[in-house]
Design an enzyme around this catalytic site. Structure first.
Site, PDB file in Angstrom:
ATOM      1  N   GLU A 170       0.596  -1.158  -0.117  1.00 23.12           N
ATOM      2  CA  GLU A 170      -0.052  -0.049   0.059  1.00 23.12           C
ATOM      3  C   GLU A 170       0.863   1.318   0.207  1.00 23.12           C
ATOM      4  O   GLU A 170       0.628   2.158   0.518  1.00 23.12           O
ATOM      5  CB  GLU A 170      -0.926   0.061   1.262  1.00 23.12           C
ATOM      6  N   GLU A 230      -6.516  -7.746  -0.853  1.00 24.25           N
ATOM      7  CA  GLU A 230      -7.336  -7.361   0.174  1.00 24.25           C
ATOM      8  C   GLU A 230      -8.730  -6.984  -0.268  1.00 24.25           C
ATOM      9  O   GLU A 230      -9.020  -6.002  -0.576  1.00 24.25           O
ATOM     10  CB  GLU A 230      -6.669  -6.105   0.713  1.00 24.25           C
TER      11      GLU A 230
END
Length: 959
Positions: A170, A230
């Site tokens: 991320e 995710e």
């Protein structure tokens, strides 16, 4: 955002590969149904149990983080043994015939302390994280030298389970296959040099709570299948299940399947616990996540929805991983304006999905095939209902149409077993084409045989599985029809030494299963508060049999544990004036927690001071979070260090000042890039000033905002203040609507009392880049959010009048504005307190000395240890879950038999602190509590969580 995957090394392609349509594992089209869990949040003794529960839920893969500070908590001291044994964990994954996606960092997020960075990184001069910084990359390389060989030796081509690797996580810039700078090049070259050969990617792919959205997932430009690393299933702020969870997340999963996705990973499928001091500031001990498999191993309703979707997708992976969008060919299959139809087509067959996006059930008239097979199908609100067409089962049997919900399909040698989930509204309807003469066996009356075909029409029997079979040229089809609750209790597994799977139906959960010659043995369980399981059947290739089960005779169980009388030990001895602190960590100014290599959430600071006259004094110091000040051993006050100052009374003369500090977890540093030394400081930090009077810190109010069209040279371009264009602004508001934008922010600081010699304007966080003006003159620039900075005003003339503060803020992504309150500090020059000593940690909870019987009604003014003993009640046949309820306490930690359960109070409700069963023992157990305010443990109890408990039993059968 880039969602591409770096290609497989040539030598690994026979083991793991992909094309634009799907993944291939060991040469076979494979749908990846992955479950996120963290071995760092599970005791090693429970790894197998949790992984098996996920495997039983239809998952064929797990995805894990390898938290840096879990493996290198102290600089250069690596831990890959015991609960930290990553290699052992991956070996269990392999033994269970599952795959693994490993996310090696070096950053993780994960609601984990400091996002996974070792604390000692904060104290490295010049170090900047997540960018091309030599100092940072030096330590990353050293960690990777230890970590990556473990991971890479477990790659699938080397006999392990690892099929993909994620580098970084991320990051603001590098996702998929984007290599934006030298930092990413460094990570890539380092991993490749150490032997990375399986597919890999940066940062992640499609992170969202509804990653499929509402459109097709096909993309002709993408060289790999669509995949979500995710898929946020529920959220970390929840414990347990909500009634709506199962339907909501089942729908979002079926959208992936129906719209062309090649797989997904739920984050989290099992959350686990933040043991010790591993939680970040958003959590405490629980990381339950409202997940499918609960913190204590219990199975939630969402588990069965996930199981259904995973088994279907894996049963028809040869379609889903090699298909094209065929929606246009089937758009008229059902006549209902509210119904959406999507379809996927492959050489081996087609899948058609009837999507009811409304909040009411739809009864749809379905017309299928050239022979116009017509039936009415009831589709529940928000349900996506799959149909199967022209699917090749083998060379003599084709499933022409399944106008019913196929739960899954499994090949057992020459037998193909099809699970059909039927209901009162939707009976089982299957139409087969055959090459040869079919012979109906079991349930023959429900079959209809014509030339070249055989069909089944069967009603469901509530609460039981009904078997129907037919055979063509030695190939057998078995159809097992049951309702949703029966399918929840149906499990597909393998027996060691056999490549042919077996089916067990009727047990609420099937654990281990073994076969010795003709004797089968298994373990089953059902929820503690549920009805006893009924008849349990075993289905092999050519036969089925009823299994017998053996329960323990005891039906009673204890719901509470008796604790022995409490003892206490003073944990505030460090405040005593005569305490010997000569061996403590020393510095001129107090240093942040962790500067002494202590990794706990507590620290003591001491110094001496000479007060010139009695009265009210204000002490200013930076840091965080909670603090308690003791003067000459007596508690003076409590405050939040982040407020910047505290005021208390002092007498003239020399004093010992001791400050106890504690925090609730460090920021996870999401999206943060840069120096971390001064981000989210804990304890006391920097220069300490003491001045008579006060307080001296105030918070600015009456901010105004006006939009700017674009980022320009802002010097001397401040627009004239006018309330028609400048609007009231509330600190924390997003004025950019999560989009790129630019704007002016302005407030007026009134003249300060006491004629201070200087004024500090403290900005804790501005999102993202800011240029600061004082009375129209540019005085500072700052880049990045979540990073504090200050502007000093020391011109005497300026300080005599009101001050106009103006900010030009440039926002490049997500929310933007002034994140945190802006504070004004007018203390000027005070007495500087120096010569500080620091001791990190609460002390030793296992130390045998210093304990006394806890006297009734005694109160304490600072941290205390409390301890008690207990014996776990024996409940044969019961798997009870025990939790320590910290009622009446403040903040702190709990140890059971030396194991740190984590931090309290919980932030997801008063659920109690989970005690892993493997940490309890027969006979006497010990519980120790460290309460930071010294609150008495009179209301503390250990109670059974009935909703997570299970009844266990043994299954037996002779074949």
């Amino acid at each position: 955002m880039n969602d591409h995957i770096f290609p497989t090394h040539e030598v690994v392609k026979p083991f793991i590969n992909f094309d634009s349509k799907g993944f291939l594992i060991n040469g076979k089209r494979t749908f990846i149904a992955s479950a996120g869990l963290e071995y760092a949040r599970i005791p090693r003794q429970l790894w197998y149990d949790r992984l098996l529960r996920l495997k039983r839920g239809g998952f064929n893969c797990v995805e894990v983080y390898t938290m840096w500070n879990f493996h290198e908590p102290l600089e250069g001291k690596f831990n890959f043994s015991g609960d930290h044994d990553l290699n052992a964990f991956l070996t269990i994954v392999k033994d269970l015939n599952m795959y693994a996606i490993v996310r090696v960092g070096p950053y993780y997020c994960a609601e984990w302390d400091l996002g996974g960075y070792p604390l000692w990184l904060k104290f490295k001069p010049g170090l900047r994280v997540r960018e091309d910084n030599e100092e940072f990359e030096k330590y990353v390389d050293r960690f990777f030298d230890k970590l990556l060989p473990i991971v890479f030796n477990q790659q699938i081509n080397k006999g392990g389970p690892v099929i993909m690797v994620q580098l970084e996580n991320e990051h603001n810039n590098g996702w998929g296959t984007i290599v934006p700078d030298n930092y990413f090049k460094h990570l890539q070259s380092k991993a490749l040099s150490l032997g990375l050969q399986v597919p890999y990617f940066f940062s992640g792919l499609h992170h969202a709570s509804d990653p499929a959205g509402d459109g097709t997932l096909d993309d002709p430009k993408r060289p790999n299948p669509w995949f979500s690393t995710e898929f946020w299933s529920v959220w970390y702020s929840q414990y347990g299940a909500k009634l709506t969870d199962s339907a909501v997340y089942a729908r979002r999963t079926w959208k992936i399947i129906a719209h062309g996705g090649g797989g997904y990973n739920y984050y989290m499928a099992h959350g686990g616990s933040n043991f010790g001091y591993t939680n970040n500031d958003e959590d405490a001990a629980s990381y339950d996540y409202g997940s499918a498999v609960g913190q204590a191993g219990d199975l939630r309703p969402i588990y069965y929805g996930f199981k259904h979707a995973a088994l279907f997708a894996r049963s028809f992976q040869d379609v889903l991983e090699n298909c094209t969008d065929a929606t246009a060919a089937y758009k008229d299959i059902a006549v209902d304006s509210n119904l959406r139809v999507t379809a996927r087509s492959a050489d081996i067959g087609d899948l058609v999905f009837l999507d009811n996006p409304t909040k009411k059930a739809i009864k749809a008239r379905v017309k299928a095939g050239n022979d116009i097979l017509v039936t009415d199908i009831t589709i529940a609100p928000d349900e996506i209902y799959p149909l199967v067409h022209n699917y090749t089962i083998n060379n003599v049997i084709t499933l022409n149409w399944a106008l019913t919900q196929v739960y899954g399909m499994v090949k057992q040698g020459n037998t193909t077993t099809i699970f059909v989930e039927a209901s009162k509204e939707n009976m089982a309807l299957l139409y087969f084409k055959v090459n040869g003469m079919p012979t109906a066996a079991q349930g023959a009356k429900s079959f209809k045989i014509t030339d070249g075909s055989i069909s089944l029409a069967a009603a469901v029997q509530a609460g039981s599985l009904t078997e129907y079979t037919f055979e063509v040229s030695g190939q057998r089809v078995r159809i097992l029809v049951g309702d949703a609750s029966t399918m929840d209790k149906t499990w597909v597994t393998e027996v060691q030494g056999s490549a042919i799977p077996v089916i067990v139906s009727g047990t609420s959960y099937l654990a281990d299963l073994s076969l010795q010659k003709t004797q089968l043995s298994a373990k089953g369980e059902y929820p503690l508060m549920a009805k006893k399981d009924g008849s349990i059947h075993l289905y092999l290739e050519n036969k089925s049999t009823v299994l017998t089960y053996v329960y323990q005779l005891s039906n009673k169980f204890a719901s509470t544990i008796t604790l022995s009388p409490w003892q206490n030990k003073n944990a505030s001895v460090y405040a005593a004036p005569a305490y010997d602190d000569s061996n403590w960590f020393s510095s001129a100014d107090p240093q942040q927690m962790g500067a002494d290599d202590n990794l706990t959430a507590d620290a003591w600071y001491r110094t001496t001071l000479n007060v010139p006259s009695s009265g009210k004094y204000t002490m200013q110091v930076d840091g965080g979070d909670r603090a308690t000040a003791f003067i000459d051993g007596k508690k003076a006050t409590q405050w939040k260090v982040r407020d910047g100052e505290v005021t208390f009374d002092m007498e003239k003369g020399k004093h010992t000042l001791a400050v106890f500090t504690a925090h609730e977890g460090r920021d996870k540093l999401a999206a943060y890039v840069g120096a971390i030394t001064y981000v989210d400081k804990k304890g006391l930090s920097g220069q300490v000033q003491l001045k008579k009077g006060g307080p001296f810190i105030s918070t600015t109010t009456n901010w105004y905002f006006t939009k700017a069209e674009k980022a320009v040279d802002v010097k001397n371009n401040i627009p004239v203040f006018d309330t028609t264009t400048w609007k009231k602004y509330k600190i924390g508001d997003d004025v950019f609507n999560k989009q790129e934008g630019f704007g002016w922010f302005q407030t007026i600081i009134p003249v300060q009392e006491g004629n201070p010699s200087k004024l500090m304007i403290n900005f804790r966080s501005v999102d993202e880049d800011a240029t600061v003006f004082i009375n129209g003159k540019q005085v500072a620039q700052h880049k990045g959010w979540n990073s504090p900075f200050a502007v000093e005003v020391n011109d005497a003339t300026t300080l005599q009048k009101s001050i106009v503060v103006t900010l030009f803020i440039e926002n490049y992504s997500n929310e933007g504005g002034i994140d945190q309150p802006v504070k004004i500090n007018s203390i000027g020059d005070g007495i500087v307190l120096n010569n500080w000593k620091m001791f990190g940690g609460p002390g030793n909870p296992d130390a045998a000395d210093g304990w006394n019987k806890l006297a009734p009604k005694t109160s304490f003014a600072g941290p205390q240890f409390f301890r008690s003993q207990f014996t776990v009640p024996q409940s044969p046949g019961k798997h009870l879950i025990w939790r320590v309820h910290t009622d009446g306490l403040s903040y702190g930690s709990v140890w059971v038999n030396g194991h740190n359960l984590g931090r309290y109070p919980e932030k997801v409700g008063n659920i109690g602190m989970y005690i892993p069963e493997c940490w309890l023992k027969t006979g006497i157990n010990h519980v120790v509590i460290y309460d930071e305010n010294g609150n008495r443990p009179d209301k503390v109890g250990i109670r059974s969580e009935k909703g997570a408990g299970r009844v266990t039993y043994t299954l037996q059968g002779k074949l």
